[in-house]
Design an enzyme around this catalytic site. Structure first.
Site, PDB file in Angstrom:
ATOM      1  N   MET A 189       0.730  -1.296   0.004  1.00 27.63           N
ATOM      2  CA  MET A 189       0.109   0.022   0.007  1.00 27.63           C
ATOM      3  C   MET A 189       0.487   0.767  -0.064  1.00 27.63           C
ATOM      4  O   MET A 189       1.705   1.719   0.946  1.00 27.63           O
ATOM      5  CB  MET A 189      -0.680  -0.061   1.374  1.00 27.63           C
ATOM      6  CG  MET A 189      -1.674   0.973   1.514  1.00 27.63           C
ATOM      7  SD  MET A 189      -3.176   1.759   2.843  1.00 27.63           S
ATOM      8  CE  MET A 189      -1.822   1.693   3.867  1.00 27.63           C
ATOM      9  N   CYS A 190       0.593   2.086  -0.422  1.00 28.71           N
ATOM     10  CA  CYS A 190       1.019   3.127  -1.234  1.00 28.71           C
ATOM     11  C   CYS A 190      -0.058   4.649  -1.180  1.00 28.71           C
ATOM     12  O   CYS A 190      -0.520   4.233  -2.099  1.00 28.71           O
ATOM     13  CB  CYS A 190       2.860   2.868  -1.934  1.00 28.71           C
ATOM     14  SG  CYS A 190       3.710   2.031  -2.107  1.00 28.71           S
ATOM     15  N   GLY A 191       0.906   5.667  -1.693  1.00 32.36           N
ATOM     16  CA  GLY A 191       0.015   7.223  -1.783  1.00 32.36           C
ATOM     17  C   GLY A 191       0.622   7.401  -2.956  1.00 32.36           C
ATOM     18  O   GLY A 191       1.834   7.446  -2.918  1.00 32.36           O
TER      19      GLY A 191
END
Length: 295
Positions: free
Chosen positions: A1-3
């Protein structure tokens, strides 16, 4: 999960606020990736090239850098030190020599281009942005990334954006399943990834397609055919930026457009502080669909 965040300004009046708006967007994505962060800013183009380099020991790595680089290239150069990074201004035909100089001095090249500067480090997004003074930076567009490492170590070189071509960089949320096979293909074409991060493979792929004469839209379409896995890519170039999601589109993504800008975020809350967001057209990018904006 990254932004992931991205912002493309349609009107020059907003250029002085680019860094400030991108910083707010990036910090909002902290809980999607707290281990490292990075931003690519596209500002005023230089007459030559801007090469952003990084040093783990800037006190020694950047000491006397301007004089030494000028002597090595036999030409006037500029050096602007910003924390662990330095932006080198060099003649347009001196990239290869400058890269060799940087390698001999133990400096890592973050990116090269006439308009692009890249700043990335390990740490919380708010701390990374503050160290480099991103809020004060002006420009026409930029992209950013907050990382939660899964497939490779938490290092500066493992942080996004990845740049593998002049004025071109890429950020990624997801995971590629055929990145090792693509490494071999890209290496044979002269675009060998330098890290174990699968995102750099995607960046090299885009660079290879652009070098073959494809435009940004065609290069992004190629990822749908040649790269396996689940992904959202946001790519920055000198003239604009583009977005593509894999056919399943399991990673969150949202876009907003007004008369003044186009914005991308992994979540809507990244847009909370953007001016005029209440009147924006907001939508979720369709799977396997390329979007791109250029000046």
């Amino acid at each position: 999960m990254c932004g992931i965040v991205g912002l493309f300004l349609k009107k020059d009046a907003l250029r002085p606020r680019l860094g400030d708006m991108l910083t707010d967007m990036l910090i909002t994505m902290t809980d999607r990736g707290p281990d490292s962060a990075g931003i690519a800013i596209y500002g005023d183009a230089s007459e030559g090239l801007k090469m952003t380099v990084q040093s783990d020991v800037p006190e020694t790595g950047f000491a006397g850098l301007e004089a030494a680089l000028g002597a090595a290239l036999g030409a006037p150069v500029g050096v602007a030190v910003i924390d662990t990074h330095a932006v080198l201004t060099i003649p347009a035909d001196a990239e290869a020599a400058a890269r060799a100089f940087a390698a001999d001095r133990g400096l890592r090249v973050m990116g090269v281009g006439s308009a692009m500067e890249i700043f990335k480090e390990v740490g919380l997004p708010k701390d990374v942005a503050a160290r480099f003074g991103i809020r004060a930076m002006a420009g026409s567009h930029g992209i950013g990334h907050t990382r939660m490492a899964t497939e490779s170590a938490v290092t500066t070189m493992g942080a996004h954006p990845f740049s593998t071509g002049d004025d071109q960089c890429l950020v990624h949320n997801g995971s590629l399943s055929n990145h090792n096979a693509m490494r071999r293909v890209l290496s044979e074409k002269g675009f060998a990834p330098q890290t174990q991060n699968d995102t750099e493979v995607a960046a090299c792929y885009i660079s290879s397609r652009l070098a073959e004469g494809a435009n940004l839209g065609e290069a992004l379409e190629g990822t749908l055919e040649d790269l396996d896995g689940f992904f959202t890519f946001v790519v920055g170039t000198k003239n604009g930026f583009g977005v593509v999601r894999d056919p399943i589109a399991c990673k969150p993504a949202v876009m907003a457009e007004t008369e003044d800008y186009v914005a991308f975020g992994s979540e809507y809350r990244a847009f909370a502080n953007l001016p005029g967001i209440e009147a924006a057209r907001v939508w979720e990018p369709e799977p396997a669909t390329v979007y791109f904006w250029e000046r």
